[in-house]
Write a protein that holds these residues in place. Structure first.
Motif, PDB file in Angstrom:
ATOM      1  N   TYR A  86       0.846  -1.194   0.000  1.00 16.21           N
ATOM      2  CA  TYR A  86       0.000   0.000   0.000  1.00 16.21           C
ATOM      3  C   TYR A  86       0.884   1.247   0.000  1.00 16.21           C
ATOM      4  CZ  TYR A  86      -4.883  -1.493   0.692  1.00 16.21           C
ATOM      5  OH  TYR A  86      -6.155  -1.971   0.507  1.00 16.21           O
ATOM      6  N   MET A  87       1.853   1.286   0.918  1.00 21.79           N
ATOM      7  CA  MET A  87       2.725   2.460   1.037  1.00 21.79           C
ATOM      8  C   MET A  87       3.545   2.679  -0.223  1.00 21.79           C
ATOM      9  SD  MET A  87       4.083   2.128   4.966  1.00 21.79           S
ATOM     10  CE  MET A  87       2.944   1.953   6.347  1.00 21.79           C
ATOM     11  N   LEU A  88       4.045   1.606  -0.804  1.00 19.53           N
ATOM     12  CA  LEU A  88       4.849   1.706  -2.023  1.00 19.53           C
ATOM     13  C   LEU A  88       4.039   2.335  -3.149  1.00 19.53           C
ATOM     14  CD1 LEU A  88       7.336   1.112  -3.766  1.00 19.53           C
ATOM     15  CD2 LEU A  88       6.423  -1.195  -4.130  1.00 19.53           C
ATOM     16  N   PHE A  89       2.834   1.836  -3.360  1.00 16.39           N
ATOM     17  CA  PHE A  89       2.007   2.355  -4.447  1.00 16.39           C
ATOM     18  C   PHE A  89       1.485   3.756  -4.149  1.00 16.39           C
ATOM     19  CE2 PHE A  89       2.274  -1.938  -5.921  1.00 16.39           C
ATOM     20  CZ  PHE A  89       2.063  -1.858  -7.298  1.00 16.39           C
ATOM     21  N   GLN A  90       1.331   4.091  -2.894  1.00 11.65           N
ATOM     22  CA  GLN A  90       0.953   5.457  -2.540  1.00 11.65           C
ATOM     23  C   GLN A  90       2.052   6.441  -2.927  1.00 11.65           C
ATOM     24  OE1 GLN A  90       0.277   4.747   1.597  1.00 11.65           O
ATOM     25  NE2 GLN A  90      -1.751   3.854   1.277  1.00 11.65           N
ATOM     26  N   VAL A  91       3.295   6.064  -2.659  1.00  7.01           N
ATOM     27  CA  VAL A  91       4.425   6.930  -3.020  1.00  7.01           C
ATOM     28  C   VAL A  91       4.533   7.056  -4.537  1.00  7.01           C
ATOM     29  CG1 VAL A  91       6.941   7.159  -2.973  1.00  7.01           C
ATOM     30  CG2 VAL A  91       5.707   6.493  -0.902  1.00  7.01           C
ATOM     31  N   LEU A  95       4.259  10.523  -6.700  1.00  4.58           N
ATOM     32  CA  LEU A  95       5.245  10.938  -7.693  1.00  4.58           C
ATOM     33  C   LEU A  95       4.573  11.234  -9.034  1.00  4.58           C
ATOM     34  CD1 LEU A  95       8.216   8.524  -6.910  1.00  4.58           C
ATOM     35  CD2 LEU A  95       8.309  11.026  -6.882  1.00  4.58           C
ATOM     36  N   LEU A  96       3.629  10.386  -9.420  1.00  4.38           N
ATOM     37  CA  LEU A  96       2.902  10.612 -10.671  1.00  4.38           C
ATOM     38  C   LEU A  96       2.147  11.938 -10.617  1.00  4.38           C
ATOM     39  CD1 LEU A  96       1.432   7.054 -11.419  1.00  4.38           C
ATOM     40  CD2 LEU A  96       3.239   8.238 -12.680  1.00  4.38           C
ATOM     41  N   GLY A  97       1.448  12.164  -9.511  1.00  2.47           N
ATOM     42  CA  GLY A  97       0.716  13.417  -9.349  1.00  2.47           C
ATOM     43  C   GLY A  97       1.633  14.617  -9.393  1.00  2.47           C
ATOM     44  N   SER A  98       2.811  14.483  -8.786  1.00  4.06           N
ATOM     45  CA  SER A  98       3.777  15.583  -8.756  1.00  4.06           C
ATOM     46  C   SER A  98       4.328  15.886 -10.144  1.00  4.06           C
ATOM     47  CB  SER A  98       4.930  15.242  -7.805  1.00  4.06           C
ATOM     48  OG  SER A  98       4.463  15.065  -6.485  1.00  4.06           O
ATOM     49  N   PHE A  99       4.614  14.846 -10.915  1.00  3.22           N
ATOM     50  CA  PHE A  99       5.137  15.054 -12.262  1.00  3.22           C
ATOM     51  C   PHE A  99       4.076  15.662 -13.182  1.00  3.22           C
ATOM     52  CE2 PHE A  99       8.534  11.874 -11.213  1.00  3.22           C
ATOM     53  CZ  PHE A  99       9.603  12.714 -11.503  1.00  3.22           C
ATOM     54  N   PRO A 179       2.947  11.102   4.578  1.00  2.00           N
ATOM     55  CA  PRO A 179       4.300  10.993   4.035  1.00  2.00           C
ATOM     56  C   PRO A 179       4.372  10.929   2.511  1.00  2.00           C
ATOM     57  CG  PRO A 179       4.095   9.628   5.974  1.00  2.00           C
ATOM     58  CD  PRO A 179       2.706  10.114   5.659  1.00  2.00           C
ATOM     59  N   ALA A 180       3.459  10.213   1.874  1.00  2.00           N
ATOM     60  CA  ALA A 180       3.487  10.109   0.415  1.00  2.00           C
ATOM     61  C   ALA A 180       3.245  11.464  -0.229  1.00  2.00           C
ATOM     62  CB  ALA A 180       2.437   9.109  -0.065  1.00  2.00           C
ATOM     63  N   ARG A 181       2.304  12.232   0.307  1.00  2.00           N
ATOM     64  CA  ARG A 181       1.985  13.557  -0.211  1.00  2.00           C
ATOM     65  C   ARG A 181       3.209  14.480  -0.123  1.00  2.00           C
ATOM     66  NH1 ARG A 181       2.564  18.276  -0.189  1.00  2.00           N
ATOM     67  NH2 ARG A 181       1.218  20.005   0.407  1.00  2.00           N
ATOM     68  N   SER A 182       4.100  14.233   0.840  1.00  2.00           N
ATOM     69  CA  SER A 182       5.310  15.033   0.988  1.00  2.00           C
ATOM     70  C   SER A 182       6.471  14.499   0.156  1.00  2.00           C
ATOM     71  CB  SER A 182       5.731  15.086   2.460  1.00  2.00           C
ATOM     72  OG  SER A 182       4.768  15.758   3.236  1.00  2.00           O
ATOM     73  N   ILE A 183       6.575  13.178   0.062  1.00  2.00           N
ATOM     74  CA  ILE A 183       7.684  12.565  -0.668  1.00  2.00           C
ATOM     75  C   ILE A 183       7.640  12.927  -2.149  1.00  2.00           C
ATOM     76  CG2 ILE A 183       8.667  10.379  -1.451  1.00  2.00           C
ATOM     77  CD1 ILE A 183       7.839   9.191   1.280  1.00  2.00           C
ATOM     78  N   GLY A 184       6.470  12.816  -2.771  1.00  2.00           N
ATOM     79  CA  GLY A 184       6.347  13.093  -4.198  1.00  2.00           C
ATOM     80  C   GLY A 184       6.819  14.490  -4.578  1.00  2.00           C
ATOM     81  N   PRO A 185       6.194  15.539  -4.027  1.00  2.00           N
ATOM     82  CA  PRO A 185       6.619  16.900  -4.370  1.00  2.00           C
ATOM     83  C   PRO A 185       8.063  17.209  -3.976  1.00  2.00           C
ATOM     84  CG  PRO A 185       4.420  16.921  -3.421  1.00  2.00           C
ATOM     85  CD  PRO A 185       4.955  15.542  -3.235  1.00  2.00           C
ATOM     86  N   ALA A 186       8.543  16.648  -2.861  1.00  2.00           N
ATOM     87  CA  ALA A 186       9.915  16.914  -2.422  1.00  2.00           C
ATOM     88  C   ALA A 186      10.934  16.322  -3.388  1.00  2.00           C
ATOM     89  CB  ALA A 186      10.143  16.362  -1.020  1.00  2.00           C
TER      90      ALA A 186
END
Length: 226
Positions: A86-91, A95-99, A179-186
């Motif tokens: 779950y966590m892996l696919f959330q991240v 990332l997809l959303g951020s790109f 965490p996922a919401r922060s990891i992607g944009p960061a």
């Protein structure tokens, strides 16, 4: 596999719509006096959760947040191997959303990514805020999705809670509690957001763990009364 894909899509939508409201409707529009402001960004994040809760809730439970997944795991509602995926696919979704947001905002001449950060000297307030607000958020999730909660209203309760949290927390950290919401944009934006990323992973996980402990305490008391 369907539930993991659902989590990826849901997190992508959350990041794209939530961070997008801050970057585009916030940054670009405010420059010409028509921005949505803090309340608008808060509502965008909340509505994203509500929309996805009713879209994919029946498939994956719509965690779209590693902190929620951790809370659900510690509450005994999901297996460890499932939680990791779950966590892996959330991240990946983040990332997809951020790109996608990067491609849109770059085309508009914007350079924002919706990444989280806190001002110099505000480490302790930021850590406390992310921990406490994640605790509140995950506790609401556990309660709203419990067997005794009214059916059909969980997504609304969770989304509205996220709106409330953003209203208070946006001025402090931009609000993560995810965490996922922060990891992607960061990862996409880099810079100070990347150096501060650890806080937006550690603090939400601590808050989620505390909420799971509290919720299990509530459940144990209920069983004792019975």
């Amino acid at each position: 596999m369907k539930k993991y894909i659902a989590e990826m899509i849901g997190t992508m939508v959350l990041v794209l719509m939530g961070c997008g409201s801050a970057v585009i409707a916030g940054g670009a529009a405010e420059a010409v006096g028509s921005g949505v402001g803090t309340l608008g960004v808060a509502i965008a994040f909340g509505l994203s959760v509500v929309a996805m809760a009713y879209a994919i809730g029946g498939i994956s439970g719509c965690h779209i947040n590693p902190a929620i997944t951790l809370g659900v795991l510690l509450a005994g509602r999901i297996k460890a191997n499932e939680a990791v995926l779950y966590m892996l696919f959330q991240v990946i979704g983040a990332l997809l959303g951020s790109f996608i947001l990067l491609s849109i905002s770059s085309g508009m001449g914007l350079s924002g990514y919706g990444a989280n950060s806190f001002a110099e000297g505000n480490l302790i307030p930021a850590f406390i805020a992310e921990t406490v607000f994640t605790f509140i958020f995950v506790l609401v999730v556990l309660g709203a999705t419990s067997k005794k909660s009214p059916e059909g209203f969980g997504g609304l309760a969770i989304g509205l809670t996220l709106v409330l949290i953003h209203i208070v927390c946006i001025p402090i950290t931009g609000t993560s509690v995810n965490p996922a919401r922060s990891i992607g944009p960061a990862l996409v934006g880099g810079g100070i957001a990347l150096t501060q990323l650890w806080l937006f992973i550690v603090a939400p996980f601590i808050g989620a763990a505390i909420s799971a402990i509290v919720w299990k305490y509530f459940e144990s008391n209920e069983k004792a009364v019975k």
